[in-house]
Design a protein around this motif. Sequence first.
Motif, PDB file in Angstrom:
ATOM      1  N   MET A   1      -4.839 -55.344  -0.150  1.00 52.78           N
ATOM      2  CA  MET A   1      -5.792 -56.407  -0.575  1.00 52.78           C
ATOM      3  C   MET A   1      -7.077 -55.718  -0.377  1.00 52.78           C
ATOM      4  SD  MET A   1      -5.918 -60.323  -0.083  1.00 52.78           S
ATOM      5  CE  MET A   1      -4.615 -60.965  -0.792  1.00 52.78           C
ATOM      6  N   SER A   2      -7.461 -55.760  -1.182  1.00 58.46           N
ATOM      7  CA  SER A   2      -9.023 -55.301  -0.914  1.00 58.46           C
ATOM      8  C   SER A   2      -9.749 -56.085  -0.671  1.00 58.46           C
ATOM      9  CB  SER A   2      -9.789 -54.765  -3.041  1.00 58.46           C
ATOM     10  OG  SER A   2     -10.146 -56.419  -3.607  1.00 58.46           O
ATOM     11  N   ILE A   3     -10.879 -56.098  -0.470  1.00 63.47           N
ATOM     12  CA  ILE A   3     -12.380 -56.325   0.260  1.00 63.47           C
ATOM     13  C   ILE A   3     -12.441 -57.367  -1.214  1.00 63.47           C
ATOM     14  CG2 ILE A   3     -14.461 -56.826   0.923  1.00 63.47           C
ATOM     15  CD1 ILE A   3     -14.284 -54.652   2.778  1.00 63.47           C
ATOM     16  N   ARG A   4     -12.771 -56.856  -2.288  1.00 62.21           N
ATOM     17  CA  ARG A   4     -13.407 -58.071  -3.405  1.00 62.21           C
ATOM     18  C   ARG A   4     -12.559 -59.262  -3.950  1.00 62.21           C
ATOM     19  NH1 ARG A   4     -15.184 -55.100  -9.058  1.00 62.21           N
ATOM     20  NH2 ARG A   4     -15.607 -56.824  -9.937  1.00 62.21           N
ATOM     21  N   THR A   5     -11.072 -58.265  -3.415  1.00 62.09           N
ATOM     22  CA  THR A   5      -9.964 -59.722  -3.782  1.00 62.09           C
ATOM     23  C   THR A   5     -10.392 -60.617  -1.968  1.00 62.09           C
ATOM     24  OG1 THR A   5      -8.463 -58.296  -4.601  1.00 62.09           O
ATOM     25  CG2 THR A   5      -7.539 -60.118  -4.222  1.00 62.09           C
ATOM     26  N   LYS A   6     -10.868 -60.405  -1.735  1.00 55.09           N
ATOM     27  CA  LYS A   6     -10.452 -61.590  -0.131  1.00 55.09           C
ATOM     28  C   LYS A   6     -11.983 -62.284  -0.470  1.00 55.09           C
ATOM     29  CE  LYS A   6      -7.854 -58.622   3.085  1.00 55.09           C
ATOM     30  NZ  LYS A   6      -7.969 -58.018   4.421  1.00 55.09           N
ATOM     31  N   ILE A 105      -1.894 -59.770  -7.962  1.00 56.53           N
ATOM     32  CA  ILE A 105      -2.682 -58.987  -6.733  1.00 56.53           C
ATOM     33  C   ILE A 105      -3.662 -60.106  -5.707  1.00 56.53           C
ATOM     34  CG2 ILE A 105      -3.857 -59.232  -8.588  1.00 56.53           C
ATOM     35  CD1 ILE A 105      -5.723 -56.491  -6.640  1.00 56.53           C
ATOM     36  N   MET A 106      -3.587 -61.159  -6.392  1.00 58.24           N
ATOM     37  CA  MET A 106      -3.972 -63.046  -5.719  1.00 58.24           C
ATOM     38  C   MET A 106      -2.756 -63.419  -5.032  1.00 58.24           C
ATOM     39  SD  MET A 106      -7.684 -64.103  -7.491  1.00 58.24           S
ATOM     40  CE  MET A 106      -7.720 -65.148  -6.667  1.00 58.24           C
ATOM     41  N   ASP A 107      -2.208 -63.772  -4.240  1.00 58.26           N
ATOM     42  CA  ASP A 107      -0.723 -64.212  -4.362  1.00 58.26           C
ATOM     43  C   ASP A 107      -0.538 -65.885  -4.738  1.00 58.26           C
ATOM     44  OD1 ASP A 107      -1.723 -65.420  -1.656  1.00 58.26           O
ATOM     45  OD2 ASP A 107      -1.713 -63.936  -0.679  1.00 58.26           O
ATOM     46  N   GLU A 108      -1.908 -66.097  -4.852  1.00 54.56           N
ATOM     47  CA  GLU A 108      -1.825 -68.123  -5.216  1.00 54.56           C
ATOM     48  C   GLU A 108      -1.150 -67.953  -6.325  1.00 54.56           C
ATOM     49  OE1 GLU A 108      -4.731 -66.018  -3.846  1.00 54.56           O
ATOM     50  OE2 GLU A 108      -5.507 -67.294  -2.759  1.00 54.56           O
ATOM     51  N   THR A 109      -1.349 -66.216  -7.172  1.00 55.69           N
ATOM     52  CA  THR A 109      -0.966 -66.420  -8.603  1.00 55.69           C
ATOM     53  C   THR A 109       0.527 -65.479  -8.666  1.00 55.69           C
ATOM     54  OG1 THR A 109      -2.827 -64.350  -9.313  1.00 55.69           O
ATOM     55  CG2 THR A 109      -3.404 -67.160  -9.430  1.00 55.69           C
ATOM     56  N   SER A 110       1.282 -65.034  -7.706  1.00 53.31           N
ATOM     57  CA  SER A 110       2.349 -64.666  -8.214  1.00 53.31           C
ATOM     58  C   SER A 110       3.028 -65.401  -8.933  1.00 53.31           C
ATOM     59  CB  SER A 110       2.840 -64.601  -7.057  1.00 53.31           C
ATOM     60  OG  SER A 110       2.141 -63.863  -5.916  1.00 53.31           O
ATOM     61  N   SER A 119      -3.282 -61.606 -23.402  1.00 51.13           N
ATOM     62  CA  SER A 119      -4.420 -62.119 -22.981  1.00 51.13           C
ATOM     63  C   SER A 119      -5.635 -61.987 -22.492  1.00 51.13           C
ATOM     64  CB  SER A 119      -3.724 -63.038 -22.365  1.00 51.13           C
ATOM     65  OG  SER A 119      -4.496 -64.169 -21.684  1.00 51.13           O
ATOM     66  N   LYS A 120      -6.835 -62.874 -23.013  1.00 48.26           N
ATOM     67  CA  LYS A 120      -8.067 -62.604 -22.741  1.00 48.26           C
ATOM     68  C   LYS A 120      -8.636 -62.878 -21.600  1.00 48.26           C
ATOM     69  CE  LYS A 120      -9.463 -60.400 -26.860  1.00 48.26           C
ATOM     70  NZ  LYS A 120      -9.890 -58.871 -26.780  1.00 48.26           N
ATOM     71  N   TYR A 121      -8.181 -63.606 -21.313  1.00 52.68           N
ATOM     72  CA  TYR A 121      -7.867 -64.761 -20.019  1.00 52.68           C
ATOM     73  C   TYR A 121      -8.046 -63.276 -19.082  1.00 52.68           C
ATOM     74  CZ  TYR A 121      -8.049 -67.584 -16.011  1.00 52.68           C
ATOM     75  OH  TYR A 121      -7.800 -68.728 -14.684  1.00 52.68           O
ATOM     76  N   LEU A 122      -6.286 -63.165 -18.641  1.00 48.25           N
ATOM     77  CA  LEU A 122      -6.120 -62.085 -18.694  1.00 48.25           C
ATOM     78  C   LEU A 122      -7.402 -61.021 -17.856  1.00 48.25           C
ATOM     79  CD1 LEU A 122      -3.359 -60.964 -16.232  1.00 48.25           C
ATOM     80  CD2 LEU A 122      -2.807 -59.799 -18.451  1.00 48.25           C
ATOM     81  N   GLU A 123      -7.379 -60.385 -19.386  1.00 48.30           N
ATOM     82  CA  GLU A 123      -8.316 -59.185 -19.827  1.00 48.30           C
ATOM     83  C   GLU A 123     -10.000 -59.358 -18.831  1.00 48.30           C
ATOM     84  OE1 GLU A 123     -11.077 -56.662 -23.094  1.00 48.30           O
ATOM     85  OE2 GLU A 123      -9.536 -58.047 -23.161  1.00 48.30           O
ATOM     86  N   LYS A 124      -9.946 -61.133 -18.900  1.00 52.30           N
ATOM     87  CA  LYS A 124     -11.442 -61.535 -17.958  1.00 52.30           C
ATOM     88  C   LYS A 124     -11.236 -61.620 -16.399  1.00 52.30           C
ATOM     89  CE  LYS A 124     -14.979 -65.340 -17.222  1.00 52.30           C
ATOM     90  NZ  LYS A 124     -14.942 -66.737 -18.171  1.00 52.30           N
ATOM     91  N   LYS A 125     -10.462 -61.995 -15.938  1.00 52.81           N
ATOM     92  CA  LYS A 125      -9.553 -61.625 -14.157  1.00 52.81           C
ATOM     93  C   LYS A 125      -9.167 -60.347 -13.820  1.00 52.81           C
ATOM     94  CE  LYS A 125      -5.938 -63.681 -11.608  1.00 52.81           C
ATOM     95  NZ  LYS A 125      -4.482 -64.389 -11.116  1.00 52.81           N
ATOM     96  N   ALA A 126      -8.568 -59.756 -14.571  1.00 55.89           N
ATOM     97  CA  ALA A 126      -8.606 -58.537 -13.919  1.00 55.89           C
ATOM     98  C   ALA A 126     -10.042 -57.476 -13.913  1.00 55.89           C
ATOM     99  CB  ALA A 126      -8.045 -57.089 -15.707  1.00 55.89           C
ATOM    100  N   LYS A 127     -11.509 -58.132 -15.201  1.00 54.03           N
ATOM    101  CA  LYS A 127     -12.416 -57.268 -14.883  1.00 54.03           C
ATOM    102  C   LYS A 127     -13.548 -57.642 -13.542  1.00 54.03           C
ATOM    103  CE  LYS A 127     -13.175 -56.341 -19.182  1.00 54.03           C
ATOM    104  NZ  LYS A 127     -14.604 -56.334 -20.771  1.00 54.03           N
ATOM    105  N   VAL A 128     -12.648 -59.453 -14.141  1.00 51.33           N
ATOM    106  CA  VAL A 128     -13.458 -60.021 -12.371  1.00 51.33           C
ATOM    107  C   VAL A 128     -12.958 -59.525 -11.104  1.00 51.33           C
ATOM    108  CG1 VAL A 128     -13.891 -62.610 -10.694  1.00 51.33           C
ATOM    109  CG2 VAL A 128     -13.866 -61.970 -13.516  1.00 51.33           C
ATOM    110  N   GLY A 130     -11.439 -56.238 -10.460  1.00 51.40           N
ATOM    111  CA  GLY A 130     -11.935 -55.011 -10.201  1.00 51.40           C
ATOM    112  C   GLY A 130     -10.698 -53.885 -10.798  1.00 51.40           C
ATOM    113  N   VAL A 131      -9.453 -54.574 -11.674  1.00 51.71           N
ATOM    114  CA  VAL A 131      -8.552 -53.473 -11.491  1.00 51.71           C
ATOM    115  C   VAL A 131      -8.039 -53.958 -13.244  1.00 51.71           C
ATOM    116  CG1 VAL A 131      -7.676 -54.518  -9.107  1.00 51.71           C
ATOM    117  CG2 VAL A 131      -7.060 -55.793 -11.102  1.00 51.71           C
ATOM    118  N   SER A 132      -7.601 -53.187 -13.308  1.00 53.36           N
ATOM    119  CA  SER A 132      -6.380 -53.318 -15.088  1.00 53.36           C
ATOM    120  C   SER A 132      -5.481 -54.183 -15.381  1.00 53.36           C
ATOM    121  CB  SER A 132      -6.034 -51.819 -15.267  1.00 53.36           C
ATOM    122  OG  SER A 132      -5.080 -51.295 -14.475  1.00 53.36           O
ATOM    123  N   LYS A 133      -5.650 -54.644 -16.222  1.00 56.19           N
ATOM    124  CA  LYS A 133      -4.382 -56.156 -16.645  1.00 56.19           C
ATOM    125  C   LYS A 133      -2.804 -55.722 -16.319  1.00 56.19           C
ATOM    126  CE  LYS A 133      -5.055 -56.021 -20.588  1.00 56.19           C
ATOM    127  NZ  LYS A 133      -5.115 -56.207 -21.962  1.00 56.19           N
TER     128      LYS A 133
END
Length: 245
Positions: A1-6, A105-110, A119-128, A130-133
């Motif tokens: 898990m990246s520092i950004r995700t943590k 990548i965020m285990d809370e949302t597995s 999904s536009k929401y998924l696209e926004k989440k991926a940008k936050v 820092g990964v692709s959808k």
Amino acid sequence: MSIRTKLIQTLIHINEAVFFYPKLKKFYDSNLNQNQISIIDVGANKGQSIEFFLKINKSAIIHSFEPNKKLFNFLQSKYKSNSNVFIQNFGLSNIKGELVFHENIMDETSTFEELNLDSKYLEKKAKVLGVSKEDIIVNNYKVEVIRLLDFLKDNPNKKYDVLKIDVEGHELQCLQGLFCDKNQEIPIRYIQLESHKDDMYINNNNHNEIKAILSLNGFEQIAEIKHGFGDFSEIVYENKKRYEA
């Protein structure tokens, strides 16, 4: 898990602790018998709900289900000294067998649900993050699943104060696995569901079906408690069929 995700996970947990859990605690402090409480926790993750209910009552009996093997091992180690906390490495659904689990990548949302790549929401989440959808899911593997009805039948003559379900779009299937025998009494007072209003998962637009199956089985919505971020809430339903005055 990246520092950004943590870092994002840490900020989310702080936000929840400040803005969400105090409101949820106020609800349960007013509605639960404080002498003894019994909880079914579906989607334990890192034990957030376990900790929450233990703070309400340190003697709470908690049955938690977590399909992620690493998190299951973490929870077993964390609560090995608490004989009232039972951790099981199963998923919950409307079948007894196996399903493919999509580790986020965020285990809370597995989840067991397929991502909606449009999904536009998924696209926004991926940008936050820092990964692709496409990289939101980091692993896929089969896990054993059971039905909630099977758990109740394996534990007869037990009553539960709260059934908490947080399964990222798989809530309807969990409820179908609970209410699949019309002759089975449901000894649960409250059902707490996380309700999303986004389209992150292909099969997440089932809010009306969820309300219908709960209403059909005597559960009535009595509270909606918003989280501190995002467009989602915890919805609490009460079993009016069993607990009506």
